[in-house]
Design an enzyme around this catalytic site. Structure first.
Site, PDB file in Angstrom:
ATOM      1  N   CYS A 210       0.865  -1.178   0.000  1.00 14.75           N
ATOM      2  CA  CYS A 210       0.000   0.000   0.000  1.00 14.75           C
ATOM      3  C   CYS A 210       0.900   1.225   0.000  1.00 14.75           C
ATOM      4  CB  CYS A 210      -0.889  -0.014   1.239  1.00 14.75           C
ATOM      5  SG  CYS A 210      -1.818   1.512   1.535  1.00 14.75           S
TER       6      CYS A 210
ATOM      7  N   CYS B  72      -1.523   4.009  -6.289  1.00  6.13           N
ATOM      8  CA  CYS B  72      -2.265   3.230  -5.296  1.00  6.13           C
ATOM      9  C   CYS B  72      -2.347   1.807  -5.827  1.00  6.13           C
ATOM     10  CB  CYS B  72      -3.667   3.807  -5.089  1.00  6.13           C
ATOM     11  SG  CYS B  72      -4.759   2.783  -4.064  1.00  6.13           S
TER      12      CYS B  72
END
Length: 261
Positions: free
Chosen positions: A71, A183
């Site tokens: 992440c 992302c």
């Protein structure tokens, strides 16, 4: 060899997929912290607390040899802190926006990054841009609704197309030729995005480079790969939804569990 992956949801599965395709055979342990999704809208303190808790679980229960913070937001917040908290020889791999390769590859000297609000506002991104992209123009685009689209498996509906297009409108009348997927959820939108951006725009996903870096770290630590990989999935959210997502994304089959931490 056991590798643990942590993300707020299913986005990090795009990183794990890169490890599988590289290939890097291992026993894979993936945690989707879906009950606390999205990280991009949480405080730094909250995110670090979650990453620490989940890391401690993977170490104590599954004895992982490497941690991948799959992440961008969590990497920016927790990677360095964890490296100070854990033994120095324990490899921690993060993922960051591919500013450097995008800036190098750009012909027009205009690039863009699409990421969560938290990543866009994080000082780490500013430092990456100052260090590697000071000679190019960088457009920063917050796209938090894209995370929801991926989590819901809604990448092809008219509403999804409208949401993607509305976000990308900021690129109209620019010469951007590199669009960084900042992302880990966003590679699952790649097909839809390619239909919306001009052919001259390259979508930049750093996941494969992360897998290559992980291999080098494992070799340096003298950790041998497995002959046959295995897959273990965990979610802090709804188990049935998570199982459906794994199947929908065509991930390798494995054990799927609920995690109550």
């Amino acid at each position: 060899m056991k590798i643990g992956f942590i993300d707020s949801g299913i986005g990090g599965l795009s990183v794990m997929s890169a490890f599988i395709d590289y290939p890097l055979p291992a026993d894979y342990y993936y945690i989707a912290d879906t009950a606390h999704l999205p990280y991009g809208l949480k405080s730094h303190e909250y995110i670090h607390e979650r990453i620490t808790t989940l890391t401690e679980y993977l170490l104590a229960t599954h004895h992982i040899d490497m941690l991948v913070i799959a992440c961008n937001t969590a990497t920016a917040i927790s990677a360095e802190k964890l490296r100070h908290q854990l033994p120095q020889d324990f490899p921690i791999i993060g993922i960051e926006p591919a500013i450097k390769p995008a800036a190098r590859a750009s012909i027009t000297k205009e690039i863009a990054i699409v990421a969560t609000s938290s990543m866009i506002e994080n000082p780490r991104l500013t430092r990456l841009i100052d260090q590697f992209a000071h000679e190019v123009s960088v457009i920063k685009i917050a796209a938090d609704p894209w995370v929801t689209l991926v989590e819901k498996g809604d990448t092809e509906s008219m509403m999804a197309q409208s949401t993607l297009q509305e976000t990308l409108n900021v690129l109209n009348n620019t010469q951007v030729d590199q669009l960084i997927l900042g992302c880990t959820h966003f590679p699952f939108l790649q097909e839809a995005l390619m239909a919306l951006v001009p052919p001259s725009v390259t979508l930049v996903n750093p996941a494969f480079a992360v897998a290559k870096h992980a291999e080098h770290c494992l070799q340096a630590c003298h950790i041998a790969p497995e002959r046959t990989p295995s897959f273990h999935y965990f979610t802090t959210g709804n188990l049935n939804d998570f199982q459906h997502q794994i199947t929908h994304l065509q991930l390798p089959s494995g054990t799927v569990h609920t995690l109550d931490i």
